[in-house]
Design an enzyme around this catalytic site. Structure first.
Site, short mmCIF file in Angstrom:
data_model
loop_
_atom_site.label_atom_id
_atom_site.label_comp_id
_atom_site.label_asym_id
_atom_site.label_seq_id
_atom_site.Cartn_x
_atom_site.Cartn_y
_atom_site.Cartn_z
N ALA B 237 0.83 -1.21 0.00
CA ALA B 237 0.00 0.00 0.00
C ALA B 237 0.86 1.26 0.00
O ALA B 237 2.09 1.20 0.08
CB ALA B 237 -0.93 -0.02 1.20
N HIS B 238 0.19 2.40 -0.03
CA HIS B 238 0.91 3.67 -0.14
C HIS B 238 1.78 3.95 1.08
O HIS B 238 1.40 3.68 2.20
CB HIS B 238 -0.02 4.85 -0.43
CG HIS B 238 -1.20 5.01 0.45
ND1 HIS B 238 -2.14 6.00 0.22
CD2 HIS B 238 -1.62 4.35 1.54
CE1 HIS B 238 -3.07 5.92 1.14
NE2 HIS B 238 -2.79 4.94 1.94
#
Lengths: 341, 341, 341
Positions: B237-238
């Protein structure tokens, strides 16, 4: 497509009760079927809907056949009969004939004359594409890949070099067949890649789901046997072997060199360790993790089901002290037993 | 490729016992190797196969070297030596030279002369493609992306704008680097998108598996450090940071802003919560869920293993009343203890 | 893009304290923002960084507004205000105008004049592409697909025939919409495919993550309602319905015909059984498996958290004999109780 009930009954081996001239143009559900559609009913749970349906015909077994008001196709296996009828009424979409202008096909690729190759497809040298094969837009067929007769490949699929796909397979969009297995040797703190020189061999009548990945073998091959059905986003690691007619649900992962038997049913999000063997006819429940070989057919599970958070938190708090609780129980049993003596 | 044993021994730093002129043309397994193939054996568990192999040479350590009947390459790290020899004998498939006619390359993209760009590739404005880079068919390289020397990108990969890939990386088919992070602000019942303006930065010698996704950072960057190896269908994920030489197995998910240390080993289907930190040298067993930061190196697990369904159901039925059972145990202990006083 | 604070404050409905002429050119974090950048601070946990920031402006609520040294935008919902400001400052990358020469577009497709179609895109017959739609390179739009105004599709997406995408949606790279559902009828040991003739219907303002797959319905449709946000590598099976504004995190899997309510939050790697219903406002914690319908809003979990391996192994050893332990406890309670009588 449209067929009359005489044809459809014969096609699926059902007994026809009703009008053999009735023309059917598609499938639908009991609730929504129109007069030119056929539907099915598997059991007496849906008797109300069965009686109320406006369908042009219903496929049923003989136990509930008398509840059908209109035309009935009576079959010992109505689900199968419905599948066969539906296939006839709804043939798959076809690619345009021939090879799209925008496809890039190596001169040395051997492509059957009636194969259909979609736009922006790439086919590398030495690939062999069988009769009636269809390859969807944007797919990549690597060097020396072999694709058997009648196989359909949907858009943006990747099949890496030297892999072999059998006949009458169906590969959903975005699947990757033959990417490198995850194989590295330790080199101090770092990892050194071990070239993955095996292939993926997929036998006949296999379906592979969207964005599923099947890695090529390290030295020998990864093998998916005849009739296997694999759902979306499944990971099959290098050198795995999956036996005939096994079904694998979405997001399952099978680690390297595992062998899964025939007619198994692997639930969604299941994990299977590497280098173990599951015998034939094993069912693994969703999200379960299989660590050891399974030698007896049957159903296996380690699924933990969700509960209300407050309740689960109290149970989880005990779970992480379970060994201590068990020891206290054992001590209490002993003391109590000593007292009684 | 073919090399003689003198060359291969020198290449991998092994001691050669046998014929230095012997020509080897590929790798294989102990059981299947032909006379012009090399194989390896790591331990005495496979002594029978080692003695019986028809391989042209075997890579072993000095403890089992005397069991080799033919040519031996003796190494302190036979697995690593095998990886190096295999790389020489099986160099990766090459894209055709130059830029395919069907590739669409922006005028402002800076492409090294010896880079190889496959069919139907799209390269957007301002992208920089280094020396000896290979980009497989149908891949997309967004605006201002930078790809370091020697990196190989397989077909149908997407690298979104401004992301940076280091040197000598390998990206398997279908991977998506730099899609938007999953970032939204509440707007009543609805969600308002927060533009994800960070990048993905991938350092040198990283391998990324098929259909894996690595999201771009929200404001700052998602960073994958040197030597990291990521398997298929992994979600990063980011704003995650993954430390050097960490390996992540298939279907693992790492939530936003988590930091994973160096030399970690993250098992298949593992979940790691967002905004936590795993120190260096942490091993997480398959399917485990890590909720809190881990400050001590070591092995961590929450894996529940599958059992026969009937047995598991009985245990699961107790698990969901575990807190109540624990309370009854505690009460019993108390009563018993009071009685004794 | 650049705007002055007067404009940005009005845009997001915030009160401006400071210089209305101050020009802002982008977003950043409290720690890294430069003088021409705007950032936000949600609570007093980051007061130190808030006081020290060099940002050109900070979006805050009125509780911490006085801690801002420079320009402040004061909002009741600073996170939402930040999202709106960020959208203005960082509009999404645009495809080039018009239809790329390398795109292959069927004559019968109806494409809005201002739609932007990237390189190597394939659009099949009868597809309808709305105003301001953008379709990224290598994507496939099947026959009779409808795509609503303002929707953006990133590269290498596949949308199979007859599916409908609403307005202002965003589909990340590699997603597959409308692959066949996993539907087969038993045919002895083998499986017979049931054609999947339903569609996927995606309403307005939906975001779909990279490499996520949403299968088409078997007979009726799979429906994703307005405002739903789906992360990467999620599997949505045939005939699922997801209610408005529900968010689904990465690697979750929702089995066939499940119905998820409005405003739900489905955690990463969650599994949801088929043919069940989750009411509105249900939160499911990461990795939990939902087996039965949920009728009450609230938080649900079955997450087992990772622990040190040795500790977990001891607890797991008790877990697999938990029923036997519980029986021993019950027996001891009984004996003890009998003794006391």
């Amino acid at each position: 497509m449209s067929y009359d009930l005489r044809y459809l009954a014969k096609l699926c081996g059902a007994e026809l009760c009703g009008d053999p001239e009735k023309v059917i143009a598609g499938i639908s559900s009991l609730e929504r079927a129109a007069e030119d559609q056929i539907t099915f009913c598997l059991d007496s749970k849906h008797l109300e809907q069965l009686k109320a349906t406006r369908a042009g015909a219903v496929i049923v077994n003989n136990k509930i056949a008398e509840a059908v008001n209109g035309n009935a196709l009576i079959s010992n296996n109505p689900h199968l009969a419905f599948a066969i009828v539906a296939q006839a009424l709804h043939p798959p979409a076809q690619e345009a004939e021939g090879i799209a202008d925008s496809a890039v096909v190596a001169v040395s690729a051997d492509i059957a004359e009636n194969a259909r190759i979609g736009p922006n497809v790439t086919i590398e040298s030495g690939a062999t594409i069988g009769e009636n094969v269809q390859i969807g837009a944007g797919s990549f067929i690597g060097a020396d890949v072999v694709i058997g007769n009648g196989t359909r490949i949907r858009p943006n699929v990747v099949i890496e070099n030297r892999c072999e796909i059998g006949s009458n397979c169906l590969i959903q969009p975005g699947a990757v067949i033959g990417g490198d297995g995850f194989g590295f040797a330790r080199n101090g703190d770092a990892w050194e890649k071990i070239p993955q020189v095996g292939r993926v061999i997929i036998k006949d009548n296999v379906e592979i789901g969207a964005n599923t990945t099947i890695d090529r073998g390290a030295i020998e091959d990864t093998v998916i046997h005849q009739g296997v059905k694999i759902d979306n986003l499944v990971m099959i690691a290098h050198n795995v072997e999956v036996g005939e007619n096994t079904a694998i649900a979405a997001l399952a992962g099978i680690a390297g060199s595992a062998v899964v038997g025939k007619r198994c049913s692997i639930g969604g999000q299941v994990g299977i360790f590497g280098h173990i063997t599951l015998t034939d006819d094993v069912v693994v429940a969703a999200t379960s993790l299989v660590r050891r070989s399974i030698k007896e057919p049957g159903v296996y599970s380690g699924s933990v089901y969700a509960d209300r958070l407050d309740k689960w938190q109290r149970n989880h708090a005990r779970l992480v002290e379970l060994d201590s609780l068990a020891r206290r129980l054992i001590r209490l049993e002993k003391e109590y037993s000593n007292d009684k003596e």
